[in-house]
Design an enzyme around this catalytic site. Structure first.
Site, short mmCIF file in Angstrom:
data_model
loop_
_atom_site.label_atom_id
_atom_site.label_comp_id
_atom_site.label_asym_id
_atom_site.label_seq_id
_atom_site.Cartn_x
_atom_site.Cartn_y
_atom_site.Cartn_z
N ALA A 10 61.28 60.71 64.77
CA ALA A 10 61.00 60.42 63.88
C ALA A 10 61.69 60.91 63.26
O ALA A 10 61.96 61.31 62.40
CB ALA A 10 60.34 62.08 64.33
N ARG A 15 72.31 57.76 58.44
CA ARG A 15 73.56 56.73 58.11
C ARG A 15 72.76 55.76 58.26
O ARG A 15 73.89 54.24 58.00
CB ARG A 15 73.90 57.33 60.01
CG ARG A 15 74.45 59.11 59.87
CD ARG A 15 75.30 58.50 61.40
NE ARG A 15 75.90 57.43 61.96
CZ ARG A 15 76.77 57.48 63.10
NH1 ARG A 15 76.33 58.85 64.08
NH2 ARG A 15 77.09 56.24 63.45
#
Length: 442
Positions: A10, A15
């Protein structure tokens, strides 16, 4: 008792800076989630994937395995609890989709260790522990996992790091997950706190160590590239151990399902996309790109060849430089040695396709097929306008545009008639020279 693997997928993967869910990013031509599912399928009876809202792409990758949605992202323990109703009986392992390179062998060791421990986790000793959670071992047992953000300096000095994976009996795991709180720097429910809950009950907790290259997580583009490099190195070593010659291994790139037979020779700078099988002996020369195709024994491909999906290169056939094949069957011993596009075509045994030949397979709306028989010679710079058939042993004159089928054994011309005007060539060149001289004088 049947065992269940719960895969947590999930995470947003901020990043990665991508609109694509983190676990959908590919390694070796396959999404990270699919890599882990394949390993888990070899060792677990049931697989459940926890995804976030709006992650239909991951649900499609997970199919036919069931998925559950973690609407509120409150941490990894919270994500695991979303799948509690599907734990079933027997052992339950919690895996992370961003650990895509865990092997079936490591998962086997994880399950085997459950014979002597109530809870088992995977751990590693990375060269740079960085921000990994540290595994605190006391009296030969794992007592707790300390997240980097919450660790003391002494705890950060520990070299044994958590890989995130745990395995325990279903009922016990439910109980330990229920005991996890959110009193930490991030205010999240950490799955690692289930280990402390197990230790508090007096449960035996053990760590199974595996290599960093296999267990490290993928949270950024740089880490994705590092995982790709690890995957490619394993594929190269596996291929060479199986009898494949790689002239410059570091320049050859594989997909997860690439199959190369013994005595296949691969020259530098070759890329294998998904769905490629090459039977040995065969030779793939430099700067070739293959995808969704089959190359049979004795064939020669490249250099600078492109084989696209649904292509079959027959035994002893040649595909030369700057030749592209798409949905094409090149028969045994057939040759297309130079500068050709052959799309949606069937080419019989021992036929020769001259340089510059094109099969015109697309009329702007529909694709059409070209059928070329056995022992056909197609002269250079020919254009075959599909749908069209060339009979066995026929010959197509160079520079022809073929719009109608050619009978077996026939010689076909399909080009404009050549016209010759006596003396006009010399006169034209003389006129051009005079104009050039006059211009230079002015």
């Amino acid at each position: 008792m049947p065992a269940t693997a719960i895969i947590l997928a999930a995470g947003l993967g901020t990043r990665m800076k991508s609109a694509l869910p983190k676990a959908a990013h590919p390694i070796g031509g396959r999404p990270m989630l699919a890599h882990l599912i394949a390993s888990a399928e070899a060792r677990f009876d049931r697989i459940v994937v926890v995804v976030g809202p709006g992650m239909e792409a991951l649900e499609a990758i997970a199919a036919p395995h069931p998925t559950v949605v973690q609407t509120d992202r409150l941490g990894t323990a919270h994500a695991a609890r979303m799948a509690e109703a599907l734990f079933g009986e027997g052992d339950v392992a919690i895996l992370y989709a961003d650990n895509p390179l865990i092997t079936p062998a490591t998962l086997s060791r994880l399950r085997e260790a459950r014979g002597s421990a109530d809870l088992v986790l995977l751990a590693m000793r990375p060269a740079d522990p960085g921000r990994y959670g540290r595994v605190v071992v006391e009296d030969g047992q794992v007592r707790r996992i300390v997240e980097w953000a919450d660790a003391s300096e002494a705890e950060r000095a520990i070299g044994l790091c958590n890989a995130g994976v745990i395995c325990a009996e279903a009922a016990a795991l439910r109980r330990w997950l229920a005991a996890v709180g959110c009193d930490n720097a991030k205010g999240e429910y950490y799955l690692t706190d289930a280990i402390a809950a197990a230790s508090a009950e007096g449960a035996r907790v053990e760590a199974v160590e595996a290599p960093e290259a296999e267990l490290r997580g993928v949270n950024s583009r740089a880490e994705l590239a590092a995982a790709e490099a690890t995957f490619q190195q394993v594929m190269r070593e596996t291929a060479m151990e199986a009898g494949v010659s790689l002239r410059a291994p570091e320049t050859v790139f594989f997909s997860y399902d690439t199959v190369l037979g013994p005595d296949v020779v691969v020259h530098p700078n070759v890329v294998f996309g998904p769905g490629v099988t090459v039977h040995g002996p065969a030779e793939i020369r430099s700067f070739s790109h293959l995808e969704g195709c089959e190359v049979r024994a004795g064939a020669l491909v490249g250099p600078f060849a492109r084989l696209r999906p649904a292509t079959v290169v027959g035994e002893g056939a040649h595909v030369g430089n700057f030749v592209e094949l798409k949905a094409t069957e090149l028969g045994a011993g057939a040759k297309a040695n130079h500068l050709a596009y052959l799309g949606d075509a069937s080419i019989g045994a021992n036929s020769n396709i001259g340089a510059g030949t094109i099969t015109c397979n697309y009329d702007g709306t529909f694709k059409h097929r070209t059928t070329i028989g056995a022992d056909v010679f197609v002269g250079s710079d020919s254009v075959l306008v599909a749908p069209v058939s060339l009979g066995d042993d026929s010959l197509i004159a160079a520079g022809s545009v073929i719009t109608r089928s050619v009978s077996p054994g026939a010689l076909a011309f399909g080009r404009a008639q050549q016209t010759e005007l006596e003396g006009r060539g010399a006169a034209l060149k003389q006129s051009l020279r005079a104009r050039k001289a006059n211009k230079e004088t002015v």
